[in-house]
Design a protein around this motif. Structure first.
Motif, mmCIF file in Angstrom:
data_model
loop_
_atom_site.group_PDB
_atom_site.id
_atom_site.type_symbol
_atom_site.label_atom_id
_atom_site.label_comp_id
_atom_site.label_asym_id
_atom_site.label_seq_id
_atom_site.Cartn_x
_atom_site.Cartn_y
_atom_site.Cartn_z
ATOM 1 N N PRO A 558 -16.061 -53.939 97.368
ATOM 2 C CA PRO A 558 -14.845 -54.199 96.589
ATOM 3 C C PRO A 558 -13.728 -54.750 97.471
ATOM 4 N N GLN A 559 -13.013 -55.742 96.951
ATOM 5 C CA GLN A 559 -11.930 -56.395 97.693
ATOM 6 C C GLN A 559 -10.594 -55.752 97.329
ATOM 7 N N ILE A 560 -9.803 -55.463 98.363
ATOM 8 C CA ILE A 560 -8.438 -54.975 98.158
ATOM 9 C C ILE A 560 -7.508 -56.046 98.728
ATOM 10 N N ARG A 561 -6.782 -56.730 97.872
ATOM 11 C CA ARG A 561 -6.007 -57.887 98.323
ATOM 12 C C ARG A 561 -4.508 -57.593 98.292
ATOM 13 N N ARG A 562 -3.937 -57.522 99.487
ATOM 14 C CA ARG A 562 -2.489 -57.363 99.588
ATOM 15 C C ARG A 562 -1.828 -58.731 99.408
ATOM 16 N N CYS A 563 -0.809 -58.785 98.576
ATOM 17 C CA CYS A 563 -0.113 -60.045 98.311
ATOM 18 C C CYS A 563 1.344 -59.927 98.774
ATOM 19 N N GLU A 564 1.952 -61.069 99.030
ATOM 20 C CA GLU A 564 3.320 -61.078 99.550
ATOM 21 C C GLU A 564 4.336 -60.672 98.490
ATOM 22 N N ASN A 565 4.119 -61.122 97.277
ATOM 23 C CA ASN A 565 5.047 -60.844 96.181
ATOM 24 C C ASN A 565 4.303 -61.086 94.863
ATOM 25 N N GLU A 566 5.023 -60.949 93.761
ATOM 26 C CA GLU A 566 4.374 -61.110 92.456
ATOM 27 C C GLU A 566 3.811 -62.515 92.282
ATOM 28 N N GLU A 567 4.545 -63.516 92.758
ATOM 29 C CA GLU A 567 4.068 -64.898 92.635
ATOM 30 C C GLU A 567 2.763 -65.094 93.400
ATOM 31 N N ASP A 568 2.702 -64.511 94.601
ATOM 32 C CA ASP A 568 1.486 -64.611 95.409
ATOM 33 C C ASP A 568 0.334 -63.869 94.733
ATOM 34 N N GLU A 569 0.638 -62.740 94.087
ATOM 35 C CA GLU A 569 -0.411 -61.988 93.388
ATOM 36 C C GLU A 569 -0.977 -62.805 92.232
ATOM 37 N N PHE A 571 -1.129 -66.006 92.140
ATOM 38 C CA PHE A 571 -1.930 -67.056 92.782
ATOM 39 C C PHE A 571 -3.299 -66.510 93.172
ATOM 40 N N ARG A 572 -3.324 -65.307 93.761
ATOM 41 C CA ARG A 572 -4.589 -64.697 94.187
ATOM 42 C C ARG A 572 -5.490 -64.411 92.980
ATOM 43 N N ILE A 573 -4.897 -63.937 91.904
ATOM 44 C CA ILE A 573 -5.682 -63.676 90.686
ATOM 45 C C ILE A 573 -6.263 -64.984 90.163
ATOM 46 N N GLY A 574 -5.476 -66.040 90.215
ATOM 47 C CA GLY A 574 -5.963 -67.360 89.804
ATOM 48 C C GLY A 574 -7.154 -67.808 90.634
ATOM 49 N N GLU A 575 -7.127 -67.529 91.939
ATOM 50 C CA GLU A 575 -8.253 -67.869 92.819
ATOM 51 C C GLU A 575 -9.522 -67.128 92.389
ATOM 52 N N LEU A 576 -9.363 -65.839 92.086
ATOM 53 C CA LEU A 576 -10.513 -65.037 91.682
ATOM 54 C C LEU A 576 -11.089 -65.509 90.355
ATOM 55 N N VAL A 577 -10.209 -65.924 89.449
ATOM 56 C CA VAL A 577 -10.668 -66.469 88.171
ATOM 57 C C VAL A 577 -11.450 -67.752 88.404
ATOM 58 N N MET A 600 1.883 -60.051 79.721
ATOM 59 C CA MET A 600 2.573 -60.884 80.707
ATOM 60 C C MET A 600 1.576 -61.692 81.534
ATOM 61 N N LEU A 601 0.526 -61.024 81.991
ATOM 62 C CA LEU A 601 -0.476 -61.683 82.820
ATOM 63 C C LEU A 601 -1.226 -62.748 82.029
ATOM 64 N N TYR A 602 -1.547 -62.440 80.793
ATOM 65 C CA TYR A 602 -2.238 -63.408 79.933
ATOM 66 C C TYR A 602 -1.411 -64.677 79.756
ATOM 67 N N GLU A 603 -0.113 -64.507 79.515
ATOM 68 C CA GLU A 603 0.757 -65.679 79.336
ATOM 69 C C GLU A 603 0.775 -66.553 80.585
ATOM 70 N N LYS A 604 0.830 -65.914 81.746
ATOM 71 C CA LYS A 604 0.892 -66.682 82.992
ATOM 72 C C LYS A 604 -0.422 -67.415 83.261
ATOM 73 N N ILE A 605 -1.554 -66.715 83.083
ATOM 74 C CA ILE A 605 -2.854 -67.337 83.375
ATOM 75 C C ILE A 605 -3.177 -68.420 82.356
ATOM 76 N N SER A 611 -8.802 -71.156 78.150
ATOM 77 C CA SER A 611 -10.036 -70.466 77.771
ATOM 78 C C SER A 611 -9.932 -68.955 77.950
ATOM 79 N N VAL A 612 -8.857 -68.490 78.599
ATOM 80 C CA VAL A 612 -8.676 -67.056 78.818
ATOM 81 C C VAL A 612 -8.356 -66.367 77.488
ATOM 82 N N SER A 613 -8.892 -65.164 77.305
ATOM 83 C CA SER A 613 -8.672 -64.404 76.069
ATOM 84 C C SER A 613 -7.892 -63.125 76.357
ATOM 85 N N LEU A 614 -7.098 -62.703 75.383
ATOM 86 C CA LEU A 614 -6.391 -61.423 75.446
ATOM 87 C C LEU A 614 -7.079 -60.463 74.488
ATOM 88 N N LEU A 615 -7.503 -59.332 75.009
ATOM 89 C CA LEU A 615 -8.172 -58.321 74.188
ATOM 90 C C LEU A 615 -7.242 -57.122 74.068
#
Length: 692
Positions: A558-569, A571-577, A600-605, A611-615
């Motif tokens: 499992p990966q634990i990814r520290r991010c610099e700030n919310e914007e960086d987080e 970005f990192r989530i986008g990479e994983l997607v 909030m996350l759904y709107e940003k992604i 193609s992303v879905s909100l459940l």
């Protein structure tokens, strides 16, 4: 039948079996066409001769049409089963020689049975048949199974497992043990789907014992995350339908399901096993039916969503107080108090009729034990029936009705909401009753009020339900189980995991449930077949109390990814997607703690990926792809990969948060990543962080 030993002979046997199934399908097609022609012809005859047919002949023709329709429907169902069998006729074989036989017989095991009508024996045996239990329960050597005529002792000489798809054998494995680990690994390594699949080819011995349990009136299954408990319970339903086909149909079984998405997710299992889909209902629907016209109420999911962000200690105190057996006992004491003290008999004097209060009180006492509403009705009927006017004559209907009405009014109030509020004054805790708004209950008050209604008015019950399946048992309070026991007198299969409660303030343990169902049998499943060893090890460190045991299937750490700030987080989530879309994986769950975070996350992604879905709680279906959701909505589901965003110390800090984080991580089958941009949660240790 010639002895089939080599793989080449097995492949030839498969070809012959597929040919026989196709011949049977052709014959069925002809029967269905013939039935259709008969129905059309009969309807045409009745229509064209409607004026000449006498009532008896018309009725006889209607019966003939109905029988033809029924035969046609049976043929269509058989056709559907054979079409599935054509693609994958069987998955296992066991060669068994009974002690009183001279030679072994090969039994091929499939999802459903198949045989040519002229044959004495099946060519393929249903996985639920008695002989098939040998495949699941024994290795090569001494074995026995229970047949209608009794115990059959003997010896297994050979076990084989197959993977057959599109009528072609992908592999064959000699299996001396129960279910070969190679087969299990191959099946578990597959990607997830938008529907739960059947597990007939990989049922383990401990699972098979649960499935074939036919004696328990209540069976409680405690299973760790990924243990297959829901699938096992559905296969148990299929087995019971097979075992009791003369007295049990799909219409006699009911599932209490946590939400619509979960219902959709499991909807494929029974049809895959050749059975009709069964009805499902939620606790909210049961409550709405019982409380219609009395009050509105907060739903369970509204409650847990509120708890996820609440710091109100009085809210959690109210929930805790109403969650255990002591609370049920207090309500039962109160109901007895109400039954006795709320009834105040008075003398009745009409123009030519008199009834003294002692008579009324005696009649009321004579009906003790009945629900209050029925007790009042019986008291009123008894008094009005035996009272005479001044001339010794029977009462007129009008006078009798007046007496009945007068007696019912002697009960202080029949307003259930007012009586329920009185309960908290009775126990000296009036602060524990708090309406959300006028005539709208908090969820913790919903089933106490339902139970009060049942005890006051009687339970209508669900007589047509002969078996009840309850999933996510840990999320229901003791009084909810008391309500179930009152409404459903049938057999029950109850399953869940105490370590997966989304509301630990009101969760129920097996010990709690045993207070409601003291004769219940309990079983535990410890092995997790969903997640890799690395994911399970990580989840165990989040929740050390879990007894979860991983099977030996390895994957990435499992990966634990520290991010610099919310914007960086973000970005990192986008990479994983993006990585998901480049892989063979079909599902990625981005599992948030709260609905607000998920939205909030759904709107940003979705700004960059439509193609992303909100459940959420209003969703109806589980679909493939990238899904943003909450822990509460993801319960019971699984994903190839899971991302848990915002995994910091401010978001995951309480014991309830620990449970939510554990649930989120154990949704992952093959890969898990956690992201954060503040202080990491203390629920995963420094040694486990791989800062990237």
């Amino acid at each position: 039948m010639a002895v089939i030993e080599t793989e080449a002979q097995e492949r030839l046997h498969l070809e012959e079996m597929v040919t026989r199934i196709r011949q049977a399908l052709e014959e069925l097609d002809e029967r269905i066409r013939h039935a259709k022609d008969e129905i059309i012809g009969a309807k045409k005859y009745v229509w064209e001769n409607r004026d000449q047919l006498d009532p008896a002949e018309r009725a006889a023709n209607v019966v003939d049409i109905w029988l033809s329709v029924e035969q046609g429907e049976t043929s269509v169902m058989r056709q559907s089963r054979l079409q599935k069998l054509e693609s994958s006729p069987y998955f296992g074989r066991v060669d068994f020689i009974a002690d009183d036989q001279e030679r072994a017989q090969a039994y091929y095991i499939g999802v459903t049975a198949f045989g040519v009508e002229a044959d004495q024996e099946n060519a393929i045996y249903d996985w639920r048949s008695p002989i098939a239990s040998l495949f699941y329960d024994y290795q090569v050597g001494p074995a026995h199974y229970t047949a209608p005529e009794g115990e059959i002792e003997g010896k297994i000489g050979l076990k084989r497992q197959y993977r057959i798809r599109e009528s072609k054998m992908e592999y064959m494995i000699e299996s001396s043990m129960n279910i070969n680990d190679d087969v299990l690994q191959k099946e578990l390594s597959r990607t997830s789907d938008e529907k739960m699949k059947d597990i007939v080819a990989t049922i383990q011995k401990e699972q098979n014992e649960i499935i074939r349990n036919d004696s328990s009136h209540e069976l409680i299954i405690q299973g760790v995350a990924g243990s297959g408990k829901t699938s096992v319970a559905l296969h148990r339903v299929a087995y019971l339908l097979y075992r009791h086909k003369a007295t049990l149909t799909s219409r006699n079984i009911l599932i209490i399901s946590p939400n619509n998405v979960f219902s959709d997710y499991i909807s494929n299992v029974l049809p895959e096993l050749g059975e009709e889909q069964i009805a499902e209902v939620g606790f909210n629907e049961i409550a709405a039916n019982e409380l219609a016209g009395i009050c509105e109420f907060q739903t369970f999911y509204e409650q847990v969503s509120e708890l996820a962000v609440s710091t109100d200690d009085s809210l959690t105190e109210r929930i805790r107080y109403k969650a255990k057996m002591d609370f049920v006992r207090r309500i039962e004491d109160f109901i007895e108090h109400v039954s006795q003290s709320y009834f105040c008999p008075m003398d009745i004097h009409f123009q030519d009729v008199s009834v003294d209060r002692e008579q009324i009180w005696d009649a009321y006492q004579a009906s003790a034990g009945l629900p209050v509403k029925l007790r009042l009705e019986k008291t009123a009927s008894s008094i009005s029936g035996r009272t005479r006017d001044t001339d010794g004559g029977k009462l007129t209907t009008s006078t009798a009705n007046k007496i009945k009405a007068a007696i019912k009014k002697m009960f202080r109030t029949q307003n259930l909401l007012a009586i329920y509020k009185d309960f908290y004054a009775y126990v000296g805790r009036p602060e524990l009753f708090k309406l959300r708004k006028p005539r709208t209950l908090e969820f913790s008050d919903v089933f106490p009020l339902v139970y009060l209604k049942i005890r006051m008015e009687g339970a209508k019950g669900y007589a047509e339900v002969k078996h009840l399946l309850v999933d996510e048992m840990q999320d229901y309070t003791v009084i909810q189980y008391v309500v179930l026991a009152s409404l459903f007198k049938c057999k029950k299969t109850i399953l869940g995991d105490g370590n997966q409660s989304v509301n630990p303030y009101s969760s129920s343990s097996i010990a709690d449930m045993k207070q409601v169902f003291p004769e219940a049998d309990t079983v535990e499943l410890f092995k997790s077949y969903r997640s890799t060893s690395e994911i399970i090890t990580f989840a165990q460190r989040i929740n050390p109390s879990s007894k979860i045991v991983a099977i030996k299937r390895h994957g990435t750490t499992p990966q634990i990814r520290r991010c610099e700030n919310e914007e960086d987080e973000m970005f990192r989530i986008g990479e994983l997607v993006a990585q998901l879309k480049e892989s063979e994986c079909r599902t990625l769950g981005i599992i948030c703690k709260t609905q607000a975070q998920a939205e909030m996350l759904y709107e940003k992604i979705s700004e960059n990926d439509r193609s992303v879905s909100l459940l959420d709680f209003s969703s109806e279906k589980f679909i493939e792809g990238v899904i943003v959701t909450t822990v509460h909505a993801a319960k019971g589901l699984e994903f190839d990969k899971v991302i848990v965003p915002f995994a910091d110390s401010s978001n995951y800090k309480t014991e309830m948060d620990r449970s939510l984080l554990y649930i989120a991580c154990t949704r992952a089958m093959h890969a898990l990543a956690l992201t954060f941009h503040a202080e990491p949660s203390s629920f995963y240790s420094e040694a486990e962080r791989q800062i990237r």
